[in-house]
Write an enzyme that holds these catalytic residues in place. Structure first.
Site, PDB file in Angstrom:
ATOM      1  N   LYS A  11       8.194  -8.624  -5.955  1.00  0.00           N
ATOM      2  CA  LYS A  11       7.418  -7.544  -5.328  1.00  0.00           C
ATOM      3  C   LYS A  11       7.179  -6.373  -6.292  1.00  0.00           C
ATOM      4  CE  LYS A  11       8.882  -8.705  -0.623  1.00  0.00           C
ATOM      5  NZ  LYS A  11       9.317  -8.158   0.692  1.00  0.00           N
ATOM      6  N   THR A  93      17.469  -9.793   4.099  1.00  0.00           N
ATOM      7  CA  THR A  93      16.254  -8.983   3.974  1.00  0.00           C
ATOM      8  C   THR A  93      16.589  -7.520   3.689  1.00  0.00           C
ATOM      9  OG1 THR A  93      15.128 -10.453   5.515  1.00  0.00           O
ATOM     10  CG2 THR A  93      14.151  -8.275   5.178  1.00  0.00           C
ATOM     11  N   ARG A 104      18.865  -9.265  -3.816  1.00  0.00           N
ATOM     12  CA  ARG A 104      18.595  -8.027  -3.067  1.00  0.00           C
ATOM     13  C   ARG A 104      19.779  -7.063  -3.127  1.00  0.00           C
ATOM     14  NH1 ARG A 104      15.552 -11.418   1.614  1.00  0.00           N
ATOM     15  NH2 ARG A 104      13.385 -11.029   1.002  1.00  0.00           N
ATOM     16  N   ASN A 114      12.275  -4.637  -1.279  1.00  0.00           N
ATOM     17  CA  ASN A 114      13.461  -5.503  -1.403  1.00  0.00           C
ATOM     18  C   ASN A 114      13.279  -6.590  -2.470  1.00  0.00           C
ATOM     19  OD1 ASN A 114      11.727  -7.138   0.020  1.00  0.00           O
ATOM     20  ND2 ASN A 114      13.181  -7.677   1.627  1.00  0.00           N
ATOM     21  N   HIS A 117      10.277 -11.903  -2.043  1.00  0.00           N
ATOM     22  CA  HIS A 117       9.975 -12.617  -0.786  1.00  0.00           C
ATOM     23  C   HIS A 117      10.228 -14.098  -1.024  1.00  0.00           C
ATOM     24  CE1 HIS A 117       7.827 -14.246   2.686  1.00  0.00           C
ATOM     25  NE2 HIS A 117       7.302 -15.114   1.833  1.00  0.00           N
ATOM     26  N   GLU A 128       2.290 -21.057   2.558  1.00  0.00           N
ATOM     27  CA  GLU A 128       2.310 -19.916   1.638  1.00  0.00           C
ATOM     28  C   GLU A 128       1.970 -20.353   0.205  1.00  0.00           C
ATOM     29  OE1 GLU A 128       6.061 -17.884   2.112  1.00  0.00           O
ATOM     30  OE2 GLU A 128       5.511 -17.142   4.098  1.00  0.00           O
TER      31      GLU A 128
HETATM   32  P1  CMP Z   1       9.629 -10.417   3.390  1.00  0.00           P
HETATM   33  O1  CMP Z   1      10.533 -11.577   3.226  1.00  0.00           O
HETATM   34  O2  CMP Z   1       8.619 -10.183   2.341  1.00  0.00           O
HETATM   35  O3  CMP Z   1       8.885 -10.532   4.816  1.00  0.00           O
HETATM   36  C1  CMP Z   1       8.401  -9.398   5.501  1.00  0.00           C
HETATM   37  C2  CMP Z   1       8.854  -8.120   4.893  1.00  0.00           C
HETATM   38  O4  CMP Z   1       8.746  -6.979   5.698  1.00  0.00           O
HETATM   39  C3  CMP Z   1      10.318  -8.206   4.590  1.00  0.00           C
HETATM   40  O5  CMP Z   1      10.539  -9.084   3.512  1.00  0.00           O
HETATM   41  C4  CMP Z   1      10.673  -6.746   4.329  1.00  0.00           C
HETATM   42  O6  CMP Z   1      10.515  -6.387   2.972  1.00  0.00           O
HETATM   43  C5  CMP Z   1       9.616  -5.987   5.129  1.00  0.00           C
HETATM   44  N1  CMP Z   1      10.191  -5.158   6.184  1.00  0.00           N
HETATM   45  C6  CMP Z   1      10.043  -3.830   6.268  1.00  0.00           C
HETATM   46  N2  CMP Z   1      10.691  -3.366   7.344  1.00  0.00           N
HETATM   47  C7  CMP Z   1      11.257  -4.419   7.959  1.00  0.00           C
HETATM   48  C8  CMP Z   1      12.071  -4.581   9.127  1.00  0.00           C
HETATM   49  N3  CMP Z   1      12.416  -3.532   9.886  1.00  0.00           N
HETATM   50  N4  CMP Z   1      12.480  -5.827   9.459  1.00  0.00           N
HETATM   51  C9  CMP Z   1      12.123  -6.900   8.697  1.00  0.00           C
HETATM   52  N5  CMP Z   1      11.358  -6.800   7.581  1.00  0.00           N
HETATM   53  C10 CMP Z   1      10.937  -5.573   7.213  1.00  0.00           C
END
Ligand code: CMP
Length: 140
Positions: A11, A93, A104, A114, A117, A128
């Site tokens: 990211k 996450t 992470r 974070n 992905h 994807e």
């Molecule tokens: P990713 O795996 O890229 O999929 C969705 C993204 O939303 C997640 O990682 C996080 O970086 C982002 N995100 C931001 N806020 C939240 C939240 N409250 N819960 C889950 N994902 C979040």
């Protein structure tokens, strides 16, 4: 053990801090192979389409803004149980909940920034991967 492919994104917080090599080294050390990779700057429309599954979530707008705030590296990882393996390597996450030694835990700045992905299922991985790569761009 099933050999799988999964979609990974480094990211904008990771590219900004010049962490792509360190993160890729973690994948390779864990036995995953980088069988496709490219650096992109996502448009708003691309980010919104990629994260369409989250369109109703309160963080969707900010997430799309963050994902278009700088370059990303999109990549296909291949290896045994690659979807689950990559999720182990990434960690939770929210970096506050991520286990020691995960990407992470070590690199993420926040739940939004974070660093990485990874696809959450084999079915989503296929969709994807197809979003970003054509078949001839993936070389196993
Ligand atoms: P990713 O795996 O890229 O999929 C969705 C993204 O939303 C997640 O990682 C996080 O970086 C982002 N995100 C931001 N806020 C939240 C939240 N409250 N819960 C889950 N994902 C979040």
């Amino acid at each position: 053990m099933t050999v799988e492919r999964t979609l990974s994104i480094l990211k904008p917080d990771a590219t900004r801090r010049n962490l792509t090599g360190q993160i890729n080294a973690r994948f390779e050390a864990a036995g995953l192979r980088l069988v496709a990779q490219k650096r992109l700057w996502l448009s708003r429309a691309q980010a919104e389409a990629f994260y369409a599954v989250h369109a109703q979530r309160p963080f969707y707008n900010d997430l799309c803004s963050f994902m278009t705030s700088g370059p990303v590296v999109v990549q296909v990882l291949e290896g045994g149980n690659a979807v689950a393996r990559n999720r182990e390597i990434m960690g939770a996450t929210n970096p506050a909940n991520a286990a020691d030694g995960t990407i992470r835990k070590d690199f993420a700045e926040s739940i939004e920034a974070n660093s990485v992905h990874g696809s959450d299922s084999a079915e989503n991985a296929a969709a994807e991967i197809a979003f970003f790569f054509s078949g001839i761009e993936i070389v196993g």
